[in-house]
Motif scaffolding. Structure first.
Motif, PDB file in Angstrom:
ATOM      1  N   ALA A  74      -7.904 -14.050   5.055  1.00  0.00           N
ATOM      2  CA  ALA A  74      -6.987 -13.304   5.919  1.00  0.00           C
ATOM      3  C   ALA A  74      -6.595 -11.979   5.274  1.00  0.00           C
ATOM      4  O   ALA A  74      -6.521 -10.939   5.956  1.00  0.00           O
ATOM      5  CB  ALA A  74      -5.743 -14.139   6.216  1.00  0.00           C
ATOM      6  N   LEU A  75      -6.343 -11.997   3.964  1.00  0.00           N
ATOM      7  CA  LEU A  75      -6.030 -10.756   3.256  1.00  0.00           C
ATOM      8  C   LEU A  75      -7.204  -9.772   3.328  1.00  0.00           C
ATOM      9  O   LEU A  75      -7.018  -8.560   3.529  1.00  0.00           O
ATOM     10  CB  LEU A  75      -5.693 -11.056   1.794  1.00  0.00           C
ATOM     11  CG  LEU A  75      -4.328 -11.681   1.524  1.00  0.00           C
ATOM     12  CD1 LEU A  75      -4.229 -12.120   0.066  1.00  0.00           C
ATOM     13  CD2 LEU A  75      -3.208 -10.709   1.858  1.00  0.00           C
ATOM     14  N   LEU A  76      -8.426 -10.291   3.186  1.00  0.00           N
ATOM     15  CA  LEU A  76      -9.616  -9.430   3.240  1.00  0.00           C
ATOM     16  C   LEU A  76      -9.773  -8.816   4.632  1.00  0.00           C
ATOM     17  O   LEU A  76     -10.062  -7.615   4.767  1.00  0.00           O
ATOM     18  CB  LEU A  76     -10.850 -10.246   2.872  1.00  0.00           C
ATOM     19  CG  LEU A  76     -12.194  -9.494   2.922  1.00  0.00           C
ATOM     20  CD1 LEU A  76     -12.183  -8.311   1.948  1.00  0.00           C
ATOM     21  CD2 LEU A  76     -13.349 -10.437   2.606  1.00  0.00           C
ATOM     22  N   ILE A  77      -9.565  -9.633   5.672  1.00  0.00           N
ATOM     23  CA  ILE A  77      -9.678  -9.129   7.048  1.00  0.00           C
ATOM     24  C   ILE A  77      -8.629  -8.061   7.318  1.00  0.00           C
ATOM     25  O   ILE A  77      -8.913  -7.019   7.920  1.00  0.00           O
ATOM     26  CB  ILE A  77      -9.555 -10.299   8.050  1.00  0.00           C
ATOM     27  CG1 ILE A  77     -10.784 -11.207   7.960  1.00  0.00           C
ATOM     28  CG2 ILE A  77      -9.384  -9.779   9.482  1.00  0.00           C
ATOM     29  CD1 ILE A  77     -10.666 -12.488   8.747  1.00  0.00           C
ATOM     30  N   ALA A  78      -7.400  -8.318   6.855  1.00  0.00           N
ATOM     31  CA  ALA A  78      -6.337  -7.327   7.039  1.00  0.00           C
ATOM     32  C   ALA A  78      -6.677  -6.022   6.321  1.00  0.00           C
ATOM     33  O   ALA A  78      -6.436  -4.921   6.838  1.00  0.00           O
ATOM     34  CB  ALA A  78      -5.006  -7.879   6.534  1.00  0.00           C
ATOM     35  N   ALA A  79      -7.254  -6.122   5.127  1.00  0.00           N
ATOM     36  CA  ALA A  79      -7.630  -4.925   4.375  1.00  0.00           C
ATOM     37  C   ALA A  79      -8.739  -4.158   5.098  1.00  0.00           C
ATOM     38  O   ALA A  79      -8.701  -2.925   5.199  1.00  0.00           O
ATOM     39  CB  ALA A  79      -8.080  -5.313   2.969  1.00  0.00           C
ATOM     40  N   LEU A  80      -9.740  -4.881   5.602  1.00  0.00           N
ATOM     41  CA  LEU A  80     -10.850  -4.237   6.306  1.00  0.00           C
ATOM     42  C   LEU A  80     -10.374  -3.544   7.584  1.00  0.00           C
ATOM     43  O   LEU A  80     -10.972  -2.546   8.015  1.00  0.00           O
ATOM     44  CB  LEU A  80     -11.935  -5.268   6.638  1.00  0.00           C
ATOM     45  CG  LEU A  80     -12.703  -5.838   5.435  1.00  0.00           C
ATOM     46  CD1 LEU A  80     -13.650  -6.951   5.893  1.00  0.00           C
ATOM     47  CD2 LEU A  80     -13.484  -4.738   4.724  1.00  0.00           C
ATOM     48  N   ARG A  81      -9.311  -4.084   8.187  1.00  0.00           N
ATOM     49  CA  ARG A  81      -8.771  -3.472   9.404  1.00  0.00           C
ATOM     50  C   ARG A  81      -7.744  -2.390   9.103  1.00  0.00           C
ATOM     51  O   ARG A  81      -7.146  -1.825  10.022  1.00  0.00           O
ATOM     52  CB  ARG A  81      -8.133  -4.551  10.286  1.00  0.00           C
ATOM     53  CG  ARG A  81      -9.123  -5.551  10.866  1.00  0.00           C
ATOM     54  CD  ARG A  81      -8.471  -6.450  11.881  1.00  0.00           C
ATOM     55  NE  ARG A  81      -9.427  -7.343  12.512  1.00  0.00           N
ATOM     56  CZ  ARG A  81      -9.182  -8.053  13.608  1.00  0.00           C
ATOM     57  NH1 ARG A  81      -7.988  -7.959  14.191  1.00  0.00           N
ATOM     58  NH2 ARG A  81     -10.090  -8.834  14.138  1.00  0.00           N
ATOM     59  N   GLY A  82      -7.507  -2.132   7.833  1.00  0.00           N
ATOM     60  CA  GLY A  82      -6.561  -1.096   7.452  1.00  0.00           C
ATOM     61  C   GLY A  82      -5.109  -1.465   7.707  1.00  0.00           C
ATOM     62  O   GLY A  82      -4.255  -0.576   7.849  1.00  0.00           O
ATOM     63  N   ARG A  83      -4.811  -2.768   7.772  1.00  0.00           N
ATOM     64  CA  ARG A  83      -3.450  -3.214   8.077  1.00  0.00           C
ATOM     65  C   ARG A  83      -2.760  -3.864   6.878  1.00  0.00           C
ATOM     66  O   ARG A  83      -1.674  -4.416   7.027  1.00  0.00           O
ATOM     67  CB  ARG A  83      -3.493  -4.224   9.242  1.00  0.00           C
ATOM     68  CG  ARG A  83      -4.101  -3.677  10.521  1.00  0.00           C
ATOM     69  CD  ARG A  83      -3.220  -2.617  11.151  1.00  0.00           C
ATOM     70  NE  ARG A  83      -1.960  -3.183  11.592  1.00  0.00           N
ATOM     71  CZ  ARG A  83      -1.792  -3.761  12.781  1.00  0.00           C
ATOM     72  NH1 ARG A  83      -2.809  -3.838  13.635  1.00  0.00           N
ATOM     73  NH2 ARG A  83      -0.618  -4.245  13.133  1.00  0.00           N
ATOM     74  N   LEU A  84      -3.401  -3.800   5.708  1.00  0.00           N
ATOM     75  CA  LEU A  84      -2.817  -4.431   4.532  1.00  0.00           C
ATOM     76  C   LEU A  84      -2.006  -3.390   3.761  1.00  0.00           C
ATOM     77  O   LEU A  84      -2.559  -2.487   3.132  1.00  0.00           O
ATOM     78  CB  LEU A  84      -3.910  -5.019   3.641  1.00  0.00           C
ATOM     79  CG  LEU A  84      -3.436  -5.889   2.470  1.00  0.00           C
ATOM     80  CD1 LEU A  84      -2.674  -7.093   2.983  1.00  0.00           C
ATOM     81  CD2 LEU A  84      -4.625  -6.329   1.619  1.00  0.00           C
ATOM     82  N   ASN A  85      -0.679  -3.506   3.824  1.00  0.00           N
ATOM     83  CA  ASN A  85       0.188  -2.580   3.108  1.00  0.00           C
ATOM     84  C   ASN A  85       1.390  -3.344   2.554  1.00  0.00           C
ATOM     85  O   ASN A  85       1.501  -4.563   2.719  1.00  0.00           O
ATOM     86  CB  ASN A  85       0.642  -1.446   4.034  1.00  0.00           C
ATOM     87  CG  ASN A  85       1.234  -1.969   5.334  1.00  0.00           C
ATOM     88  OD1 ASN A  85       2.125  -2.830   5.322  1.00  0.00           O
ATOM     89  ND2 ASN A  85       0.738  -1.478   6.469  1.00  0.00           N
ATOM     90  N   ARG A  86       2.271  -2.621   1.911  1.00  0.00           N
ATOM     91  CA  ARG A  86       3.407  -3.259   1.249  1.00  0.00           C
ATOM     92  C   ARG A  86       4.310  -3.966   2.243  1.00  0.00           C
ATOM     93  O   ARG A  86       4.767  -5.093   1.999  1.00  0.00           O
ATOM     94  CB  ARG A  86       4.203  -2.214   0.463  1.00  0.00           C
ATOM     95  CG  ARG A  86       5.336  -2.825  -0.383  1.00  0.00           C
ATOM     96  CD  ARG A  86       5.989  -1.776  -1.238  1.00  0.00           C
ATOM     97  NE  ARG A  86       6.608  -0.726  -0.429  1.00  0.00           N
ATOM     98  CZ  ARG A  86       7.224   0.339  -0.930  1.00  0.00           C
ATOM     99  NH1 ARG A  86       7.273   0.505  -2.244  1.00  0.00           N
ATOM    100  NH2 ARG A  86       7.774   1.239  -0.132  1.00  0.00           N
ATOM    101  N   ASP A  87       4.580  -3.343   3.381  1.00  0.00           N
ATOM    102  CA  ASP A  87       5.456  -3.967   4.379  1.00  0.00           C
ATOM    103  C   ASP A  87       4.846  -5.254   4.926  1.00  0.00           C
ATOM    104  O   ASP A  87       5.549  -6.257   5.114  1.00  0.00           O
ATOM    105  CB  ASP A  87       5.718  -2.988   5.532  1.00  0.00           C
ATOM    106  CG  ASP A  87       6.605  -1.831   5.119  1.00  0.00           C
ATOM    107  OD1 ASP A  87       7.306  -1.970   4.090  1.00  0.00           O
ATOM    108  OD2 ASP A  87       6.596  -0.797   5.805  1.00  0.00           O
TER     109      ASP A  87
END
Length: 439
Positions: free
Chosen positions: A261-274
Motif C-alpha cells: 500500500a505504501l508503494l502504491i501510494a508513492a507511485l501515485r504521488g500521494r505519499l507525504n507527511r500528512d
C-alpha cells in the motif's frame, strides 16, 4: 467459601445480564467486558486470583504474534483511503456494467466487495463507497430507496471478505486459525455478493423505473478505469491468495499488504507527511481500542468458563433434543434477536464463550461458527432499530429519510436470511475451501 457459594452457572448468567444492561446503557465495550469479568472472577475466585488472571491475560495478549495482523491491515486500509481506492474501484465497476439496467447498483456491490478486501470494516465501506456511488446513482435517476439500500447492504461485505477485522478478533478470542478463517470466508463472501446482485436483478426486472439503463462506456475508458486498479487487485490477490494457499502466514501477509500500500501510494504521488501521520494516528487509535476490547473479552470468557455457564447452556440445549439442524437454527435465532439491539462486536464478544461450545457439540468447528457469527453480525447492521449501516448511509444521503432506507433494505435482508439458512444446511460452503487448500 466464596468459591463454593458463587461458582455456579447462575452467577455467570447474572454476569451476562449485568453486561447486557451496561452495553445497552452505552458503556464502552472493552471496559464493560473487563470490569464485569474481573468483578465476577473476584467474586468466584477471590480478588487476588482475579487480578493475577487479569494480568496474565494482558501479558499474553500483547505478546501474541498473530495480533500483529490487525494493526498492519488497518494501516493498509488507511493508506488506501488516502489514494481514493474506493472511487477507483467503483469507477471501474461502473464503466464495465453501468450501462445495464441497475448497472450502478451492481457496481456499488462490486465496489463494496473490492473495498472490503482492503478495508475490513462494514461502516467504513458503506461510508466511503456511499460518498462515491450515491451521487452518481442519484444523477442517473435511480430510485433513492434502491440506491441507499444497495450501498448499505453491500457495505456489510467489508466485514466478511478477507481481511476482516471481525474475523481477526474472533480468531484471537476463540483461539482459532486466522488464516483458516480468512480462507473459509471467501465462498460465503462471494455468494453473499451474488445474492445481493440477484436481489437487484429481480427488483429492476419487476420495476424497471427503479434503475434506468445508462450509456455504454467505450472500451478505451474501461481499460483506463481498470488500469487504475490493477495494482490494488494484484496486491489483494497476493495477500489473500498467499494466505489461502498457505504460502504466507496472516501476519506476513499483513506486512506485505502494508508495504504494498505504501508503494502504491508513492507511485501515485500521494505519499507525504500528512498522509503518513493520519494513517499512523488512525491505526494506533483503532488498534488501542480493539486491543482493550480483546483483553476485556478474554477476561470475561474466563469468568464465563469458571462459572460453568457455557457447559450449563450446552446441556440445556442438548436436553431440548433439537438435533443438529434445530440447534443451529436456535443459535441463529439468538444471534439475530440480539443483533437487533447490540453492536456487532458486542454481540460477538458476549455470545462467543456461550454459543461456541454449543456449536462444537453439534460436530461443527470454531471456523464454521466464526464465519457464521460474522455473517449474523452483518444482518444486525441492516436490522432496525439499530441497523447502524442504515444510519451511516442516511448520513451520506441526507435527502433520504431513514424510513425509506429501512423499506428499501427489506429485500436484501430476505436474501441475508436465505444465505444464513444455506450456511446451516450446507456447512461445506464454509469448511470446504480450507480443507481443499490445507490452509
Amino acid at each position: 467459601m466464596s468459591q463454593m457459594l458463587y461458582d455456579t452457572a447462575a452467577t455467570g448468567l447474572v454476569g451476562v445480564a449485568i453486561l447486557l444492561v451496561l452495553l445497552l446503557a452505552g458503556g464502552r465495550i472493552g471496559a464493560v467486558l473487563g470490569l464485569v469479568g474481573l468483578g465476577g472472577l473476584a467474586l468466584v475466585l477471590g480478588p487476588e486470583a482475579a487480578l493475577i488472571k487479569g494480568g496474565v491475560v494482558v501479558v499474553d495478549t500483547f505478546t501474541r504474534y498473530e495480533l500483529g495482523t490487525l494493526p498492519l491491515f488497518l494501516f493498509m486500509a488507511q493508506i488506501f483511503f488516502a489514494v481514493d481506492a474506493s472511487r477507483d474501484l467503483f469507477d471501474a465497476a461502473a464503466k464495465m456494467v453501468g450501462h445495464r439496467r441497475g448497472g450502478l447498483a451492481y457496481a456499488s456491490i462490486a465496489g463494496c466487495a473490492g473495498f472490503g478486501t482492503i478495508n475490513g470494516s462494514s461502516l467504513a465501506t458503506t461510508a466511503t463507497v456511499g460518498l462515491v456511488a450515491y451521487p452518481e446513482m442519484r444523477k442517473r435517476g435511480y430510485d433513492q430507496g434502491l440506491s441507499t439500500a444497495t450501498i448499505a447492504a453491500g457495505g456489510t461485505l467489508g466485514q466478511m471478505i478477507p481481511p476482516s477485522g471481525a474475523l481477526i478478533v474472533f480468531g484471537i478470542i476463540a483461539e482459532a486459525s486466522i488464516g483458516r478463517l480468512f480462507t473459509a470466508a471467501i465462498i460465503p463472501g462471494i455468494t453473499q455478493a451474488l445474492l445481493y446482485a440477484l436481489v437487484v436483478f429481480i427488483l429492476v426486472r419487476l420495476r424497471p423505473h427503479l434503475a434506468p439503463a445508462g450509456e455504454r462506456a467505450p472500451w478505451s475508458e474501461r481499460w483506463q478505469a481498470l488500469g487504475r486498479i490493477w495494482e490494488i487487485g494484484a496486491l489483494v490477490a497476493l495477500v489473500i491468495g498467499g494466505i489461502a494457499m498457505g504460502w504466507i502466514s496472516p501476519p506476513e501477509a499483513a506486512a506485505i499488504g502494508a508495504a504494498g500500500a505504501l508503494l502504491i501510494a508513492a507511485l501515485r504521488g500521494r505519499l507525504n507527511r500528512d498522509t503518513l501521520f493520519t494513517a499512523f494516528h488512525e491505526t494506533l487509535r483503532t488498534t488501542g481500542l480493539i486491543f482493550l476490547i480483546i483483553i476485556g473479552a478474554l477476561i470475561f470468557s474466563i469468568f464465563v468458563s469458571v462459572t460453568g455457564l457455557a457447559d450449563a447452556a450446552g446441556a440445556m440445549v442438548e436436553g431440548l433434543g433439537l438435533g443438529t439442524f434445530g440447534t443451529l437454527l436456535l443459535v441463529a435465532l439468538i444471534l439475530l434477536l440480539l443483533g437487533t439491539i447490540l453492536d456487532g462486536l458486542a454481540l460477538m464478544l458476549l455470545m462467543t464463550p456461550i454459543l461456541l461450545p454449543i456449536v462444537e457439540g453439534t460436530g461443527l468447528s470454531a471456523i464454521w461458527f466464526g464465519v457464521f457469527l460474522v455473517r449474523a453480525m452483518e444482518v444486525g447492521f441492516l436490522t432496525p432499530p439499530l441497523g447502524i449501516n442504515l444510519f451511516v448511509m442516511q448520513g451520506v444521503a441526507k435527502d433520504v429519510s431513514i424510513s425509506r432506507i429501512f423499506r428499501g433494505v427489506l429485500p436484501f435482508l430476505a436474501s441475508d436470511f436465505f444465505h444464513l439458512l444455506l450456511l446451516i444446511l450446507f456447512p461445506a460452503m464454509i469448511l470446504w475451501l480450507p480443507e481443499v487448500l490445507g490452509s
